[in-house]
Design an enzyme around this catalytic site. Structure first.
Site, PDB file in Angstrom:
ATOM      1  N   ALA A  11      37.478  36.037  48.389  1.00 54.01           N
ATOM      2  CA  ALA A  11      35.943  35.957  47.533  1.00 54.01           C
ATOM      3  C   ALA A  11      35.355  36.536  46.592  1.00 54.01           C
ATOM      4  CB  ALA A  11      35.459  37.021  48.969  1.00 54.01           C
ATOM      5  N   LYS A  13      37.631  35.705  43.930  1.00 56.56           N
ATOM      6  CA  LYS A  13      38.426  34.138  43.019  1.00 56.56           C
ATOM      7  C   LYS A  13      37.256  33.551  44.013  1.00 56.56           C
ATOM      8  CE  LYS A  13      43.253  35.804  43.384  1.00 56.56           C
ATOM      9  NZ  LYS A  13      44.304  34.949  43.814  1.00 56.56           N
ATOM     10  N   ASP A  73      47.271  32.645  40.991  1.00 52.82           N
ATOM     11  CA  ASP A  73      48.225  33.437  41.678  1.00 52.82           C
ATOM     12  C   ASP A  73      48.135  34.320  40.527  1.00 52.82           C
ATOM     13  OD1 ASP A  73      49.683  34.368  43.776  1.00 52.82           O
ATOM     14  OD2 ASP A  73      50.788  35.193  41.961  1.00 52.82           O
ATOM     15  N   SER A  74      47.572  35.664  39.968  1.00 51.40           N
ATOM     16  CA  SER A  74      47.019  36.216  39.751  1.00 51.40           C
ATOM     17  C   SER A  74      47.473  37.736  39.853  1.00 51.40           C
ATOM     18  CB  SER A  74      45.617  36.404  38.875  1.00 51.40           C
ATOM     19  OG  SER A  74      45.012  36.528  40.484  1.00 51.40           O
ATOM     20  N   ASP A 161      40.161  45.697  39.630  1.00 53.36           N
ATOM     21  CA  ASP A 161      39.014  45.662  37.923  1.00 53.36           C
ATOM     22  C   ASP A 161      38.539  47.030  37.401  1.00 53.36           C
ATOM     23  OD1 ASP A 161      38.666  43.226  37.379  1.00 53.36           O
ATOM     24  OD2 ASP A 161      37.167  42.600  38.712  1.00 53.36           O
ATOM     25  N   LYS A 181      32.966  40.032  31.853  1.00 51.11           N
ATOM     26  CA  LYS A 181      34.403  40.117  31.777  1.00 51.11           C
ATOM     27  C   LYS A 181      34.627  38.117  31.401  1.00 51.11           C
ATOM     28  CE  LYS A 181      36.958  39.600  36.582  1.00 51.11           C
ATOM     29  NZ  LYS A 181      37.339  39.787  37.364  1.00 51.11           N
ATOM     30  N   HIS A 186      41.346  37.373  32.402  1.00 50.98           N
ATOM     31  CA  HIS A 186      42.426  36.468  32.223  1.00 50.98           C
ATOM     32  C   HIS A 186      42.198  35.386  32.818  1.00 50.98           C
ATOM     33  CE1 HIS A 186      41.410  38.433  35.340  1.00 50.98           C
ATOM     34  NE2 HIS A 186      42.532  38.371  36.689  1.00 50.98           N
ATOM     35  N   ARG A 187      40.783  34.732  34.080  1.00 53.79           N
ATOM     36  CA  ARG A 187      40.918  33.952  35.173  1.00 53.79           C
ATOM     37  C   ARG A 187      40.089  32.820  34.076  1.00 53.79           C
ATOM     38  NH1 ARG A 187      39.895  36.052  38.857  1.00 53.79           N
ATOM     39  NH2 ARG A 187      42.064  36.476  39.392  1.00 53.79           N
TER      40      ARG A 187
END
Ligand code: IMP
Length: 203
Positions: A11, A13, A73-74, A161, A181, A186-187
């Site tokens: 959720a 992501k 994928d993280s 986070d 953020k 990264h995302r």
């Protein structure tokens, strides 16, 4: 405008992709669809595995046409843990029921005086549906450097986070507003690379 199947039930992501890719209508991975295996050793392997697995399933069972499948994928890579939990981030401390407890366990793994450098890494795989252009499946990536806090702080975001302080800030991603953020995560960086790649190769 590309309609994209998001190969994830996470959720956190899904929320972030809706903010980061506002021009891509996202179709969430259905609740009755199978779990997507992620057995690779690297973020890239797992992202491609999830995107291609979801594309094959959607080809047979999909309920609406989509242009492509997006998989993420993280994870959090901690220098003092030799890059861990890394690709295993979603599976770390699964015996504990919630992230505040998992985060405390992760912090407890660092000895006093340990190097607290860490980074979030995100690899996105995009797999176009057959006949929808954009060439074959590809990956893009993004990362954000930072350090680990000494305790779980804040309730924003998800996952790790509340223990990650991005470079240049004193607050964790759990304390910073989501807009901050999204300006450096990264995302967000991987999404920028995805948009650039799709724009450069529209068909
Ligand atoms: P996977 O990509 O589904 O294998 O899982 C990634 C895991 O890494 C998530 O379940 C979170 O624990 C963690 N993770 C990835 N991105 C973030 C983020 O932006 N914030 C916090 N945790 C994250």
């Amino acid at each position: 405008m590309l309609k994209v199947l998001l190969a994830s039930r996470n959720a956190g992501k899904l929320r972030e992709f809706s903010d980061l890719l506002p021009s891509f209508p996202l179709v969430p991975w259905p609740a009755d669809a199978p779990e997507l295996p992620e057995t690779g050793a690297f973020f890239q392997d797992n992202a491609l595995q999830k995107a291609e697995g979801a594309r094959a399933w959607w080809h047979l069972h999909g309920t609406e046409p989509v242009d492509g499948v997006l998989a993420d994928d993280s994870g959090l890579c901690v220098d003092a843990l030799w890059g861990g939990p890394g690709v295993l981030s979603a599976r770390f401390a699964q015996d504990l029921p919630s992230y505040p407890e998992r985060n405390r366990r992760l912090l407890a793994m660092l000895s006093e005086g340990a190097d607290r450098a860490a980074r979030f890494v995100c690899v996105l795989a995009f797999a176009p549906m057959p006949g929808r252009g954009h060439g074959g499946p590809f990956t893009v990536s993004g990362a954000v450097e930072g350090t680990l806090a000494f305790e779980h702080r804040g309730e924003n975001g998800f996952g790790y986070d509340p223990i990650f302080i991005p470079e240049g800030f004193d607050q964790t991603f759990g304390e910073l507003p989501s807009g901050t953020k999204h300006s450096l995560s990264h995302r967000a960086r991987a999404c920028a690379a995805l948009r650039a790649r799709l724009a450069a190769n529209p068909q």
